[in-house]
Design a protein around this motif. Structure first.
Motif, PDB file in Angstrom:
ATOM      1  N   ARG A  69      -0.738  -1.740  -4.689  1.00 13.02           N
ATOM      2  CA  ARG A  69      -0.368  -0.927  -5.858  1.00 13.02           C
ATOM      3  C   ARG A  69      -0.011   0.500  -5.451  1.00 13.02           C
ATOM      4  O   ARG A  69       0.966   1.073  -5.925  1.00 13.02           O
ATOM      5  CB  ARG A  69      -1.492  -0.923  -6.883  1.00 13.02           C
ATOM      6  CG  ARG A  69      -1.642  -2.219  -7.615  1.00 13.02           C
ATOM      7  CD  ARG A  69      -2.716  -2.140  -8.695  1.00 13.02           C
ATOM      8  NE  ARG A  69      -2.975  -3.454  -9.229  1.00 13.02           N
ATOM      9  CZ  ARG A  69      -4.080  -4.155  -9.020  1.00 13.02           C
ATOM     10  NH1 ARG A  69      -5.072  -3.649  -8.313  1.00 13.02           N
ATOM     11  NH2 ARG A  69      -4.222  -5.363  -9.535  1.00 13.02           N
ATOM     12  N   ALA A  70      -0.804   1.097  -4.574  1.00 15.12           N
ATOM     13  CA  ALA A  70      -0.529   2.466  -4.115  1.00 15.12           C
ATOM     14  C   ALA A  70       0.795   2.519  -3.354  1.00 15.12           C
ATOM     15  O   ALA A  70       1.582   3.457  -3.535  1.00 15.12           O
ATOM     16  CB  ALA A  70      -1.672   2.968  -3.239  1.00 15.12           C
ATOM     17  N   PHE A  71       1.057   1.516  -2.533  1.00 20.27           N
ATOM     18  CA  PHE A  71       2.303   1.473  -1.775  1.00 20.27           C
ATOM     19  C   PHE A  71       3.500   1.387  -2.713  1.00 20.27           C
ATOM     20  O   PHE A  71       4.479   2.112  -2.561  1.00 20.27           O
ATOM     21  CB  PHE A  71       2.294   0.290  -0.805  1.00 20.27           C
ATOM     22  CG  PHE A  71       3.494   0.250   0.094  1.00 20.27           C
ATOM     23  CD1 PHE A  71       3.471   0.912   1.305  1.00 20.27           C
ATOM     24  CD2 PHE A  71       4.634  -0.433  -0.277  1.00 20.27           C
ATOM     25  CE1 PHE A  71       4.579   0.893   2.133  1.00 20.27           C
ATOM     26  CE2 PHE A  71       5.746  -0.456   0.541  1.00 20.27           C
ATOM     27  CZ  PHE A  71       5.725   0.210   1.757  1.00 20.27           C
ATOM     28  N   VAL A  72       3.411   0.500  -3.690  1.00 22.03           N
ATOM     29  CA  VAL A  72       4.509   0.325  -4.648  1.00 22.03           C
ATOM     30  C   VAL A  72       4.714   1.603  -5.465  1.00 22.03           C
ATOM     31  O   VAL A  72       5.851   2.042  -5.662  1.00 22.03           O
ATOM     32  CB  VAL A  72       4.247  -0.891  -5.564  1.00 22.03           C
ATOM     33  CG1 VAL A  72       5.195  -0.916  -6.748  1.00 22.03           C
ATOM     34  CG2 VAL A  72       4.349  -2.174  -4.761  1.00 22.03           C
ATOM     35  N   ASN A  73       3.626   2.217  -5.926  1.00 21.96           N
ATOM     36  CA  ASN A  73       3.749   3.447  -6.718  1.00 21.96           C
ATOM     37  C   ASN A  73       4.358   4.585  -5.909  1.00 21.96           C
ATOM     38  O   ASN A  73       5.130   5.379  -6.435  1.00 21.96           O
ATOM     39  CB  ASN A  73       2.387   3.879  -7.260  1.00 21.96           C
ATOM     40  CG  ASN A  73       1.908   2.975  -8.360  1.00 21.96           C
ATOM     41  OD1 ASN A  73       2.697   2.319  -9.030  1.00 21.96           O
ATOM     42  ND2 ASN A  73       0.610   2.915  -8.541  1.00 21.96           N
ATOM     43  N   LYS A  74       4.021   4.672  -4.626  1.00 18.15           N
ATOM     44  CA  LYS A  74       4.495   5.776  -3.793  1.00 18.15           C
ATOM     45  C   LYS A  74       5.929   5.564  -3.308  1.00 18.15           C
ATOM     46  O   LYS A  74       6.720   6.498  -3.273  1.00 18.15           O
ATOM     47  CB  LYS A  74       3.558   5.931  -2.596  1.00 18.15           C
ATOM     48  CG  LYS A  74       3.893   7.053  -1.695  1.00 18.15           C
ATOM     49  CD  LYS A  74       3.007   8.217  -1.946  1.00 18.15           C
ATOM     50  CE  LYS A  74       3.211   9.251  -0.861  1.00 18.15           C
ATOM     51  NZ  LYS A  74       2.723  10.536  -1.246  1.00 18.15           N
ATOM     52  N   THR A  75       6.275   4.333  -2.936  1.00 18.25           N
ATOM     53  CA  THR A  75       7.578   4.081  -2.309  1.00 18.25           C
ATOM     54  C   THR A  75       8.632   3.536  -3.265  1.00 18.25           C
ATOM     55  O   THR A  75       9.815   3.574  -2.934  1.00 18.25           O
ATOM     56  CB  THR A  75       7.440   3.110  -1.133  1.00 18.25           C
ATOM     57  OG1 THR A  75       6.970   1.850  -1.618  1.00 18.25           O
ATOM     58  CG2 THR A  75       6.495   3.652  -0.073  1.00 18.25           C
ATOM     59  N   GLN A  76       8.198   3.006  -4.399  1.00 14.20           N
ATOM     60  CA  GLN A  76       9.142   2.435  -5.377  1.00 14.20           C
ATOM     61  C   GLN A  76      10.144   1.470  -4.713  1.00 14.20           C
ATOM     62  O   GLN A  76      11.357   1.657  -4.816  1.00 14.20           O
ATOM     63  CB  GLN A  76       9.896   3.549  -6.104  1.00 14.20           C
ATOM     64  CG  GLN A  76       9.020   4.475  -6.910  1.00 14.20           C
ATOM     65  CD  GLN A  76       8.375   3.773  -8.095  1.00 14.20           C
ATOM     66  OE1 GLN A  76       9.066   3.135  -8.884  1.00 14.20           O
ATOM     67  NE2 GLN A  76       7.075   3.871  -8.198  1.00 14.20           N
ATOM     68  N   PRO A  77       9.652   0.426  -4.037  1.00 13.55           N
ATOM     69  CA  PRO A  77      10.581  -0.507  -3.378  1.00 13.55           C
ATOM     70  C   PRO A  77      11.372  -1.313  -4.411  1.00 13.55           C
ATOM     71  O   PRO A  77      10.929  -1.497  -5.543  1.00 13.55           O
ATOM     72  CB  PRO A  77       9.661  -1.414  -2.568  1.00 13.55           C
ATOM     73  CG  PRO A  77       8.385  -1.411  -3.340  1.00 13.55           C
ATOM     74  CD  PRO A  77       8.272  -0.025  -3.917  1.00 13.55           C
ATOM     75  N   ARG A  78      12.543  -1.750  -3.997  1.00 17.37           N
ATOM     76  CA  ARG A  78      13.354  -2.603  -4.864  1.00 17.37           C
ATOM     77  C   ARG A  78      12.893  -4.042  -4.672  1.00 17.37           C
ATOM     78  O   ARG A  78      13.315  -4.728  -3.756  1.00 17.37           O
ATOM     79  CB  ARG A  78      14.832  -2.456  -4.542  1.00 17.37           C
ATOM     80  CG  ARG A  78      15.340  -1.054  -4.803  1.00 17.37           C
ATOM     81  CD  ARG A  78      16.805  -0.914  -4.563  1.00 17.37           C
ATOM     82  NE  ARG A  78      17.232  -1.693  -3.392  1.00 17.37           N
ATOM     83  CZ  ARG A  78      18.462  -1.718  -2.943  1.00 17.37           C
ATOM     84  NH1 ARG A  78      19.394  -1.017  -3.525  1.00 17.37           N
ATOM     85  NH2 ARG A  78      18.780  -2.438  -1.905  1.00 17.37           N
ATOM     86  N   VAL A  79      11.993  -4.476  -5.550  1.00  9.72           N
ATOM     87  CA  VAL A  79      11.382  -5.794  -5.435  1.00  9.72           C
ATOM     88  C   VAL A  79      11.534  -6.524  -6.757  1.00  9.72           C
ATOM     89  O   VAL A  79      11.338  -5.940  -7.819  1.00  9.72           O
ATOM     90  CB  VAL A  79       9.865  -5.667  -5.090  1.00  9.72           C
ATOM     91  CG1 VAL A  79       9.209  -7.023  -5.063  1.00  9.72           C
ATOM     92  CG2 VAL A  79       9.681  -4.947  -3.777  1.00  9.72           C
ATOM     93  N   LEU A  80      11.890  -7.787  -6.682  1.00 10.06           N
ATOM     94  CA  LEU A  80      11.933  -8.647  -7.854  1.00 10.06           C
ATOM     95  C   LEU A  80      10.711  -9.549  -7.817  1.00 10.06           C
ATOM     96  O   LEU A  80      10.482 -10.256  -6.837  1.00 10.06           O
ATOM     97  CB  LEU A  80      13.202  -9.501  -7.869  1.00 10.06           C
ATOM     98  CG  LEU A  80      14.524  -8.750  -7.931  1.00 10.06           C
ATOM     99  CD1 LEU A  80      15.690  -9.723  -7.816  1.00 10.06           C
ATOM    100  CD2 LEU A  80      14.616  -7.979  -9.236  1.00 10.06           C
ATOM    101  N   TYR A  81       9.925  -9.508  -8.864  1.00  9.02           N
ATOM    102  CA  TYR A  81       8.723 -10.330  -8.940  1.00  9.02           C
ATOM    103  C   TYR A  81       9.021 -11.608  -9.717  1.00  9.02           C
ATOM    104  O   TYR A  81       9.855 -11.625 -10.613  1.00  9.02           O
ATOM    105  CB  TYR A  81       7.601  -9.557  -9.634  1.00  9.02           C
ATOM    106  CG  TYR A  81       7.173  -8.323  -8.872  1.00  9.02           C
ATOM    107  CD1 TYR A  81       6.242  -8.415  -7.850  1.00  9.02           C
ATOM    108  CD2 TYR A  81       7.703  -7.079  -9.174  1.00  9.02           C
ATOM    109  CE1 TYR A  81       5.844  -7.294  -7.138  1.00  9.02           C
ATOM    110  CE2 TYR A  81       7.312  -5.955  -8.469  1.00  9.02           C
ATOM    111  CZ  TYR A  81       6.386  -6.072  -7.464  1.00  9.02           C
ATOM    112  OH  TYR A  81       6.005  -4.963  -6.762  1.00  9.02           O
ATOM    113  N   GLY A  82       8.339 -12.675  -9.371  1.00 10.68           N
ATOM    114  CA  GLY A  82       8.473 -13.932 -10.106  1.00 10.68           C
ATOM    115  C   GLY A  82       9.786 -14.662  -9.829  1.00 10.68           C
ATOM    116  O   GLY A  82      10.233 -15.439 -10.650  1.00 10.68           O
TER     117      GLY A  82
END
Length: 90
Positions: A69-82
């Motif tokens: 969660r911290a990584f995603v919040n800090k880096t805002q990667p372009r990821v598609l979930y599901g």
């Protein structure tokens, strides 16, 4: 719940040279790689490393979720979930 892989916080090398940092990253099985320059508040020189989120040899699964969660919040990667991945090209 615990992870089955160890959290190798100490490799016997420091952080004084780029070679040492690279060696440590090769032995860090949990951290994501990023170009995050950051402000240095979470990780080495801004790197978001899992070794800063847990000092346990076998980390808790919830600690890893906190790290993700911290990584995603800090880096805002372009990821598609599901989504399913059927093909990957370089």
């Amino acid at each position: 719940r615990r992870l089955l892989s160890i959290n190798k916080r100490f490799t016997g090398r420091g952080l004084s040279t780029p070679g040492d940092r690279d060696y440590n990253l090769r032995h860090d099985w949990h951290s994501f790689l990023s170009n995050d320059a950051g402000n240095g508040d979470v990780g080495d020189g801004g790197r978001l490393l899992f070794t800063h989120f847990s000092d346990r040899f076998f980390p808790l699964a919830d600690e890893y979720l906190e790290y993700v969660r911290a990584f995603v919040n800090k880096t805002q990667p372009r990821v598609l979930y599901g989504h399913r991945v059927y093909n990957v090209k370089r």
